[in-house]
Design a protein around this motif. Structure first.
Motif, PDB file in Angstrom:
ATOM      1  N   GLY A  27       0.774  -1.234   0.000  1.00  0.00           N
ATOM      2  CA  GLY A  27       0.000   0.000   0.000  1.00  0.00           C
ATOM      3  C   GLY A  27       0.804   1.282   0.000  1.00  0.00           C
ATOM      4  O   GLY A  27       0.507   2.199   0.763  1.00  0.00           O
ATOM      5  N   PHE A  28       1.819   1.376  -0.851  1.00  0.00           N
ATOM      6  CA  PHE A  28       2.602   2.605  -0.961  1.00  0.00           C
ATOM      7  C   PHE A  28       1.996   3.583  -1.978  1.00  0.00           C
ATOM      8  O   PHE A  28       2.426   4.735  -2.052  1.00  0.00           O
ATOM      9  N   LEU A  29       1.043   3.103  -2.753  1.00  0.00           N
ATOM     10  CA  LEU A  29       0.398   3.918  -3.781  1.00  0.00           C
ATOM     11  C   LEU A  29      -1.109   3.967  -3.549  1.00  0.00           C
ATOM     12  O   LEU A  29      -1.681   3.020  -2.970  1.00  0.00           O
ATOM     13  N   PRO A  30      -1.791   5.057  -3.977  1.00  0.00           N
ATOM     14  CA  PRO A  30      -1.264   6.277  -4.613  1.00  0.00           C
ATOM     15  C   PRO A  30      -0.501   7.138  -3.616  1.00  0.00           C
ATOM     16  O   PRO A  30      -0.865   7.217  -2.433  1.00  0.00           O
ATOM     17  N   ILE A  31       0.534   7.805  -4.076  1.00  0.00           N
ATOM     18  CA  ILE A  31       1.470   8.497  -3.198  1.00  0.00           C
ATOM     19  C   ILE A  31       0.785   9.576  -2.358  1.00  0.00           C
ATOM     20  O   ILE A  31       1.013   9.665  -1.147  1.00  0.00           O
ATOM     21  N   ALA A  32      -0.045  10.414  -2.967  1.00  0.00           N
ATOM     22  CA  ALA A  32      -0.660  11.527  -2.236  1.00  0.00           C
ATOM     23  C   ALA A  32      -1.545  11.008  -1.097  1.00  0.00           C
ATOM     24  O   ALA A  32      -1.494  11.529   0.029  1.00  0.00           O
ATOM     25  N   LYS A  33      -2.329  10.002  -1.372  1.00  0.00           N
ATOM     26  CA  LYS A  33      -3.224   9.440  -0.361  1.00  0.00           C
ATOM     27  C   LYS A  33      -2.432   8.803   0.771  1.00  0.00           C
ATOM     28  O   LYS A  33      -2.740   9.008   1.954  1.00  0.00           O
ATOM     29  N   ARG A  34      -1.407   8.044   0.433  1.00  0.00           N
ATOM     30  CA  ARG A  34      -0.622   7.348   1.455  1.00  0.00           C
ATOM     31  C   ARG A  34       0.212   8.329   2.275  1.00  0.00           C
ATOM     32  O   ARG A  34       0.406   8.132   3.481  1.00  0.00           O
ATOM     33  N   LEU A  35       0.707   9.383   1.637  1.00  0.00           N
ATOM     34  CA  LEU A  35       1.458  10.396   2.379  1.00  0.00           C
ATOM     35  C   LEU A  35       0.551  11.102   3.380  1.00  0.00           C
ATOM     36  O   LEU A  35       0.965  11.393   4.511  1.00  0.00           O
ATOM     37  N   LYS A  36      -0.686  11.367   2.984  1.00  0.00           N
ATOM     38  CA  LYS A  36      -1.648  11.987   3.897  1.00  0.00           C
ATOM     39  C   LYS A  36      -1.904  11.088   5.098  1.00  0.00           C
ATOM     40  O   LYS A  36      -1.922  11.556   6.245  1.00  0.00           O
ATOM     41  N   GLN A  37      -2.095   9.794   4.861  1.00  0.00           N
ATOM     42  CA  GLN A  37      -2.310   8.855   5.962  1.00  0.00           C
ATOM     43  C   GLN A  37      -1.094   8.808   6.880  1.00  0.00           C
ATOM     44  O   GLN A  37      -1.235   8.805   8.117  1.00  0.00           O
ATOM     45  N   PHE A  38       0.091   8.794   6.289  1.00  0.00           N
ATOM     46  CA  PHE A  38       1.324   8.785   7.081  1.00  0.00           C
ATOM     47  C   PHE A  38       1.413  10.025   7.967  1.00  0.00           C
ATOM     48  O   PHE A  38       1.713   9.930   9.164  1.00  0.00           O
ATOM     49  N   LEU A  39       1.145  11.204   7.404  1.00  0.00           N
ATOM     50  CA  LEU A  39       1.269  12.452   8.153  1.00  0.00           C
ATOM     51  C   LEU A  39       0.229  12.548   9.263  1.00  0.00           C
ATOM     52  O   LEU A  39       0.532  13.039  10.357  1.00  0.00           O
ATOM     53  N   ILE A  40      -0.983  12.084   8.998  1.00  0.00           N
ATOM     54  CA  ILE A  40      -2.014  12.080  10.042  1.00  0.00           C
ATOM     55  C   ILE A  40      -1.570  11.206  11.209  1.00  0.00           C
ATOM     56  O   ILE A  40      -1.655  11.604  12.377  1.00  0.00           O
ATOM     57  N   GLY A  41      -1.073  10.017  10.901  1.00  0.00           N
ATOM     58  CA  GLY A  41      -0.589   9.132  11.951  1.00  0.00           C
ATOM     59  C   GLY A  41       0.581   9.716  12.704  1.00  0.00           C
ATOM     60  O   GLY A  41       0.642   9.662  13.944  1.00  0.00           O
ATOM     61  N   PHE A  42       1.529  10.306  11.975  1.00  0.00           N
ATOM     62  CA  PHE A  42       2.716  10.894  12.592  1.00  0.00           C
ATOM     63  C   PHE A  42       2.330  12.012  13.553  1.00  0.00           C
ATOM     64  O   PHE A  42       2.806  12.055  14.703  1.00  0.00           O
ATOM     65  N   MET A  43       1.473  12.913  13.111  1.00  0.00           N
ATOM     66  CA  MET A  43       1.109  14.069  13.939  1.00  0.00           C
ATOM     67  C   MET A  43       0.314  13.648  15.170  1.00  0.00           C
ATOM     68  O   MET A  43       0.494  14.208  16.264  1.00  0.00           O
ATOM     69  N   LEU A  44      -0.573  12.665  15.014  1.00  0.00           N
ATOM     70  CA  LEU A  44      -1.359  12.204  16.160  1.00  0.00           C
ATOM     71  C   LEU A  44      -0.470  11.597  17.227  1.00  0.00           C
ATOM     72  O   LEU A  44      -0.555  11.969  18.409  1.00  0.00           O
ATOM     73  N   SER A  45       0.387  10.676  16.848  1.00  0.00           N
ATOM     74  CA  SER A  45       1.225  10.002  17.854  1.00  0.00           C
ATOM     75  C   SER A  45       2.268  10.959  18.422  1.00  0.00           C
ATOM     76  O   SER A  45       2.616  10.874  19.600  1.00  0.00           O
ATOM     77  N   ALA A  46       2.776  11.884  17.596  1.00  0.00           N
ATOM     78  CA  ALA A  46       3.722  12.883  18.106  1.00  0.00           C
ATOM     79  C   ALA A  46       3.056  13.752  19.164  1.00  0.00           C
ATOM     80  O   ALA A  46       3.646  14.041  20.215  1.00  0.00           O
ATOM     81  N   PHE A  47       1.817  14.172  18.902  1.00  0.00           N
ATOM     82  CA  PHE A  47       1.071  14.997  19.852  1.00  0.00           C
ATOM     83  C   PHE A  47       0.838  14.236  21.160  1.00  0.00           C
ATOM     84  O   PHE A  47       1.027  14.789  22.256  1.00  0.00           O
ATOM     85  N   LEU A  48       0.467  12.969  21.069  1.00  0.00           N
ATOM     86  CA  LEU A  48       0.236  12.169  22.273  1.00  0.00           C
ATOM     87  C   LEU A  48       1.527  11.996  23.070  1.00  0.00           C
ATOM     88  O   LEU A  48       1.517  12.051  24.306  1.00  0.00           O
ATOM     89  N   CYS A  49       2.629  11.823  22.371  1.00  0.00           N
ATOM     90  CA  CYS A  49       3.911  11.663  23.053  1.00  0.00           C
ATOM     91  C   CYS A  49       4.296  12.942  23.789  1.00  0.00           C
ATOM     92  O   CYS A  49       4.799  12.898  24.912  1.00  0.00           O
ATOM     93  N   VAL A  50       4.054  14.096  23.165  1.00  0.00           N
ATOM     94  CA  VAL A  50       4.332  15.375  23.822  1.00  0.00           C
ATOM     95  C   VAL A  50       3.508  15.507  25.100  1.00  0.00           C
ATOM     96  O   VAL A  50       4.016  15.926  26.157  1.00  0.00           O
ATOM     97  N   LEU A  51       2.224  15.141  25.040  1.00  0.00           N
ATOM     98  CA  LEU A  51       1.370  15.209  26.224  1.00  0.00           C
ATOM     99  C   LEU A  51       1.906  14.326  27.344  1.00  0.00           C
ATOM    100  O   LEU A  51       1.927  14.734  28.519  1.00  0.00           O
ATOM    101  N   VAL A  52       2.341  13.125  27.001  1.00  0.00           N
ATOM    102  CA  VAL A  52       2.866  12.199  28.007  1.00  0.00           C
ATOM    103  C   VAL A  52       4.126  12.762  28.659  1.00  0.00           C
ATOM    104  O   VAL A  52       4.300  12.689  29.888  1.00  0.00           O
ATOM    105  N   GLN A  53       5.006  13.361  27.863  1.00  0.00           N
ATOM    106  CA  GLN A  53       6.253  13.898  28.418  1.00  0.00           C
ATOM    107  C   GLN A  53       5.992  15.096  29.325  1.00  0.00           C
ATOM    108  O   GLN A  53       6.645  15.253  30.358  1.00  0.00           O
TER     109      GLN A  53
END
Length: 233
Positions: A27-53
């Protein structure tokens, strides 16, 4: 880098041998859709990690200070280290093997098997083997996380959302807040008091139990099911 290449090569061989498919089946394609999913996941978990710290900092009455010895190059090198380690784990636990299991035995059993394997793996990576209480807590926390990420794969028909969720947490934890094996990185904890028993338990469970539950709820109810089957909400 060698680990990624080996994992990718083995993944390709497994996909071809069992499904007559290639690495793009993850599931690496289509690039735009997969990049959006990646960024949503990245930002969510990054935000949760900041809250925990910052919860830990509040409980300890400590503060985070900038590491004056760190450089942008060090941050990039650390990000690359996190990227390589996370991608390797994703290819192993939510890559070709999970894809093949989806095809052979369905998503419910496959997601559960992936979660169990991920939880057991962290007994060794966290070095808690033999400590029964720690083993139970680590298995529950990382197993729940693995369940959420495997479920993300099954619902999106792609590895990219799980990859983003995984990398967002690891990068912020290891590189931003200096909590991983890389040593002192961007921010360093200064001062503070020793945590009481209840505060220590709250601090421990916030990252290991509460965050995986939040991620699981997000995947269950915030991610459209367009993957292998419609077995999950």
């Amino acid at each position: 880098m060698i680990g990624i290449l080996v994992a990718a090569a083995i993944s390709w061989l497994l996909l071809y041998f069992f499904e007559k498919d290639n690495i793009l089946a993850l599931g690496f394609l289509p690039i735009a859709k997969r990049l959006k999913q990646f960024l949503i996941g990245f930002m969510l978990s990054a935000f949760l990690c900041v809250l925990v710290q910052f919860l830990e900092s509040y409980l300890k009455s400590s503060e985070w200070i900038m590491n004056e010895d760190i450089s942008p190059l060090h941050i990039l090198e650390a990000f690359w280290w996190d990227f390589k380690s996370v991608l390797t784990e994703e290819l192993i636990f939510r890559g070709a093997l999970l894809y093949i299991l989806f095809k052979k035995i369905g998503t419910r059993k496959s997601v559960l098997i992936s979660a169990i394997a991920f939880g057991i793996y962290h007994w060794f990576s966290y070095g808690v083997l033999g400590n029964v209480l720690a083993m139970v807590l680590v298995f529950l926390g990382t197993g729940l996380m693995g369940f959420a990420w495997a479920l993300a794969f099954s619902k999106t028909n792609s590895i990219m959302l799980a990859f983003g969720l995984h990398l967002g947490w690891n990068f912020v934890h290891n590189t931003i807040f200096s909590k991983g094996p890389l040593g002192e990185m961007l921010l360093i904890s200064k001062g503070g008091n020793e945590l009481s028993d209840w505060a220590s338990l709250l601090n421990f469970t916030s990252g290991l139990i509460i965050v995986p539950i939040i991620m699981l709820l997000f995947v269950c109810f915030g991610v459209k099911n367009e993957g292998f089957t419609k077995q999950f909400p």
